[in-house]
Design a protein around this motif. Structure first.
Motif, short mmCIF file in Angstrom:
data_model
loop_
_atom_site.label_atom_id
_atom_site.label_comp_id
_atom_site.label_asym_id
_atom_site.label_seq_id
_atom_site.Cartn_x
_atom_site.Cartn_y
_atom_site.Cartn_z
N LEU A 11 0.84 -1.06 0.13
CA LEU A 11 0.16 0.03 -0.01
C LEU A 11 0.90 1.25 0.05
CD1 LEU A 11 -2.75 1.33 0.14
CD2 LEU A 11 -2.60 1.27 2.52
N ARG A 12 1.84 1.15 0.81
CA ARG A 12 2.78 2.29 0.99
C ARG A 12 3.47 2.69 -0.71
NH1 ARG A 12 3.13 5.68 4.62
NH2 ARG A 12 3.96 4.43 6.19
N GLN A 13 3.98 1.42 -1.15
CA GLN A 13 4.35 1.72 -2.59
C GLN A 13 3.34 2.37 -3.64
OE1 GLN A 13 5.70 -2.16 -3.45
NE2 GLN A 13 7.74 -1.81 -2.27
N ALA A 14 2.18 1.87 -3.51
CA ALA A 14 0.97 2.51 -4.29
C ALA A 14 0.99 3.77 -4.19
CB ALA A 14 -0.16 1.48 -4.17
N LEU A 15 0.74 4.24 -2.98
CA LEU A 15 0.50 5.66 -2.60
C LEU A 15 1.38 6.48 -3.00
CD1 LEU A 15 -0.75 5.32 1.27
CD2 LEU A 15 -2.10 6.06 -0.81
N ARG A 16 2.78 6.03 -2.90
CA ARG A 16 3.90 6.78 -3.56
C ARG A 16 3.93 7.00 -4.97
NH1 ARG A 16 8.49 4.87 0.89
NH2 ARG A 16 7.81 6.17 2.57
N ASP A 19 1.72 9.57 -6.15
CA ASP A 19 2.02 10.91 -5.61
C ASP A 19 0.91 11.43 -4.49
OD1 ASP A 19 4.40 11.32 -7.11
OD2 ASP A 19 3.21 11.90 -8.92
N SER A 20 0.30 10.40 -3.74
CA SER A 20 -0.58 10.82 -2.93
C SER A 20 -0.26 11.62 -1.78
CB SER A 20 -1.16 9.42 -2.38
OG SER A 20 -1.93 9.77 -1.04
N ALA A 21 -1.02 12.47 -1.29
CA ALA A 21 -0.78 13.66 -0.17
C ALA A 21 -0.48 12.52 1.05
CB ALA A 21 -1.50 14.52 -0.13
N TRP A 22 -0.94 11.54 1.23
CA TRP A 22 -1.00 10.48 2.22
C TRP A 22 0.01 9.60 2.27
CZ3 TRP A 22 -6.64 9.90 0.50
CH2 TRP A 22 -7.24 11.21 1.36
N ALA A 23 1.07 9.70 1.29
CA ALA A 23 2.19 8.65 1.07
C ALA A 23 2.76 8.23 2.29
CB ALA A 23 2.99 9.23 -0.18
N ASP A 24 3.01 9.03 2.98
CA ASP A 24 4.23 8.88 4.00
C ASP A 24 3.57 8.92 5.41
OD1 ASP A 24 6.46 8.65 2.70
OD2 ASP A 24 6.34 10.68 2.20
N VAL A 25 2.16 8.80 5.64
CA VAL A 25 1.40 8.80 6.87
C VAL A 25 1.65 7.38 7.42
CG1 VAL A 25 -0.31 10.73 5.99
CG2 VAL A 25 -0.88 8.20 6.09
N PRO A 26 1.58 7.22 8.81
CA PRO A 26 1.48 5.88 9.52
C PRO A 26 0.58 5.04 8.81
CG PRO A 26 1.84 7.67 10.85
CD PRO A 26 1.29 8.40 9.78
N LEU A 27 0.57 3.92 8.58
CA LEU A 27 -0.38 2.80 8.22
C LEU A 27 -0.69 1.69 8.95
CD1 LEU A 27 0.90 2.38 4.45
CD2 LEU A 27 -0.70 3.99 5.37
N VAL A 28 -1.89 1.37 9.52
CA VAL A 28 -2.23 0.54 10.42
C VAL A 28 -3.24 -0.27 9.89
CG1 VAL A 28 -3.12 0.03 12.83
CG2 VAL A 28 -1.62 2.10 12.33
N PRO A 29 -2.67 -1.83 9.85
CA PRO A 29 -3.92 -2.71 9.16
C PRO A 29 -4.77 -3.05 10.26
CG PRO A 29 -1.77 -3.88 9.91
CD PRO A 29 -1.46 -2.25 10.17
N LEU A 30 -6.02 -3.17 9.84
CA LEU A 30 -7.21 -3.63 10.63
C LEU A 30 -7.37 -5.08 10.82
CD1 LEU A 30 -9.88 -1.20 9.85
CD2 LEU A 30 -7.95 -0.66 11.13
N ARG A 31 -7.90 -5.60 11.73
CA ARG A 31 -8.44 -6.90 11.95
C ARG A 31 -8.95 -7.46 10.58
NH1 ARG A 31 -12.79 -9.61 14.82
NH2 ARG A 31 -13.64 -7.47 15.49
N ASP A 32 -8.47 -8.79 10.28
CA ASP A 32 -8.98 -9.12 9.11
C ASP A 32 -10.46 -10.04 9.47
OD1 ASP A 32 -9.41 -10.43 6.41
OD2 ASP A 32 -7.92 -12.09 6.77
N LYS A 33 -11.50 -9.16 8.84
CA LYS A 33 -12.89 -9.75 9.14
C LYS A 33 -13.46 -10.24 7.79
CE LYS A 33 -15.54 -7.53 12.00
NZ LYS A 33 -16.50 -6.73 12.41
N GLY A 34 -13.07 -9.80 6.73
CA GLY A 34 -13.85 -10.24 5.49
C GLY A 34 -12.99 -10.92 4.65
N LEU A 35 -13.75 -11.92 3.55
CA LEU A 35 -13.06 -12.57 2.60
C LEU A 35 -12.84 -11.86 1.38
CD1 LEU A 35 -15.36 -15.73 2.90
CD2 LEU A 35 -13.11 -15.39 3.89
N ALA A 36 -13.20 -10.59 1.42
CA ALA A 36 -12.92 -9.74 0.08
C ALA A 36 -12.01 -8.89 0.33
CB ALA A 36 -14.54 -9.28 -0.31
N HIS A 37 -11.51 -8.15 1.37
CA HIS A 37 -10.77 -7.10 1.28
C HIS A 37 -9.83 -7.20 2.57
CE1 HIS A 37 -13.94 -5.48 -1.15
NE2 HIS A 37 -13.21 -4.73 -1.56
#
Length: 350
Positions: A11-16, A19-37
């Motif tokens: 995700l970090r690479q894709a944001l960079r 050229d996203s304004a959020w490319a360098d913000v901290p990223l925190v994965p959520l608990r895996d709750k779904g089969l699609a995302h």
């Protein structure tokens, strides 16, 4: 399945790359709750990344993103769904791309207390006027017949799923009932529906608004399918955070809250509440057979279409889904669900 660290790095690479304004913000994965995302929080931005594991509609990576984008954009007019903040196209870093959506702050829906709020949220979709341009969302010439065909494709997995003969016979009787319904000329009104409005997909804000946060499967079809999916036993006991068994009176109260919120279309819809509840249950239980048959397969190396391989999700989530699937394909649950249909029929007729 990629590790959590690998998903965050991708995700970090894709944001960079974007050229996203959020490319360098901290990223925190959520608990895996779904089969699609997979979901990752972009800390401090109020945004979540929805990173597809597969397409439940069998679409390619780009078409899947376009479909989901349309879901969020169309539903936004109802005022009870997250705003779309951006799209990350498929790339080498993130082969299926991602949607960037508003993070809704709140709690899981509590049943039965939040049923009326959920009903109002679904009504906000169902009350929207039909647009002249409905593509790319599903908009079958005959949504009832199309649903029957969709269910039949899933039902083909029943033998491979090793379903109890009593359950298989019960499902076969309900399939015949649906075929008979499809053979008639009558049809309910078509509207924008979520088609995935189970209680686990709602977040309730502090002020009491219920927000429907998963919009991957929107289509133009029948509101009674959403009302069923929100209150069926196979929905209300699916997510551990919202697990509850509803009484017939509580389901009737939910229908009444929706009727009050949606207005004039409620009257013509009433005769379809139980027939389409049976159809939505058939869709759910045949999906269970499909998942049981397909989940042992190895994950696909590609980025196209469906992939129900258990390898794509965390072990704890897979164990939970397997438990629920086995439960819903059991004879006692079949009897419970069919008894509820009959009780609702009697109550609505009275």
């Amino acid at each position: 399945m990629h590790s959590v660290a690998e998903r965050v790095t991708a995700l970090r690479q894709a944001l960079r790359l974007a050229d996203s304004a959020w490319a360098d913000v901290p990223l925190v994965p959520l608990r895996d709750k779904g089969l699609a995302h997979d979901h990752v929080r972009l800390v401090g931005t109020g945004v979540l990344a929805r990173m597809p594991k597969q397409s439940q509609l069998g679409l390619g990576a780009q078409a899947n993103l376009a479909y989901q984008r349309a879901c969020f954009e169309r539903a936004a007019a109802g005022g009870h769904t997250p705003a779309l903040r951006g799209v990350l196209p498929p790339s080498a870093a993130l082969p299926r791309g991602a949607l960037l959506v508003q993070e809704i702050v709140g709690r899981s829906a509590g049943l039965p207390a939040d049923l009326a709020a959920m009903a109002r949220t679904l009504a906000s979709l169902h009350a929207l006027p039909l647009p002249a341009q409905r593509a790319p969302l599903l908009d079958a010439a005959d949504p009832l017949q199309a649903l029957g065909e969709e269910i039949a494709v899933q039902a083909a997995h029943l033998p491979a799923a090793g379903v109890d003969p009593v359950v298989a016979q019960g499902i076969a009787r309900e399939l015949a009932r649906l075929q008979h319904l499809c053979s008639g000329a009558a049809r309910p009104q078509r509207r924008l529906i979520a088609f995935d409005g189970h209680p686990g997909n709602f977040i309730v804000e502090a002020a009491g608004r219920a927000v429907l946060v998963d919009l991957e499967k929107c289509r133009y079809s029948y509101p009674a399918l959403d009302l069923a999916h929100a209150t069926l036993y196979t929905s209300t006991t699916w997510d551990l955070d919202t697990c509850a068994e509803l009484s017939v009176d509580e389901v009737l109260g939910f229908y009444a809250a929706w009727s009050q919120a949606v207005g004039p279309q409620a009257g013509p819809a009433q005769r379809w509440l139980v027939p389409l509840r049976r159809a939505m249950w058939l869709w759910s239980v045949t999906w269970c057979a499909k998942w049981r048959a397909l989940s042992p397969r190895a994950a696909s190396a590609g980025t196209e279409g469906e992939d129900w391989s258990a390898e794509r999700s965390d072990a704890a989530l897979v164990a939970h889904v397997r438990n629920r699937v086995d439960h819903y394909l059991s004879a006692p649950v079949l009897a419970r669900v069919l008894d509820e249909f009959d009780a609702l029929d009697r109550a609505l007729a009275a």
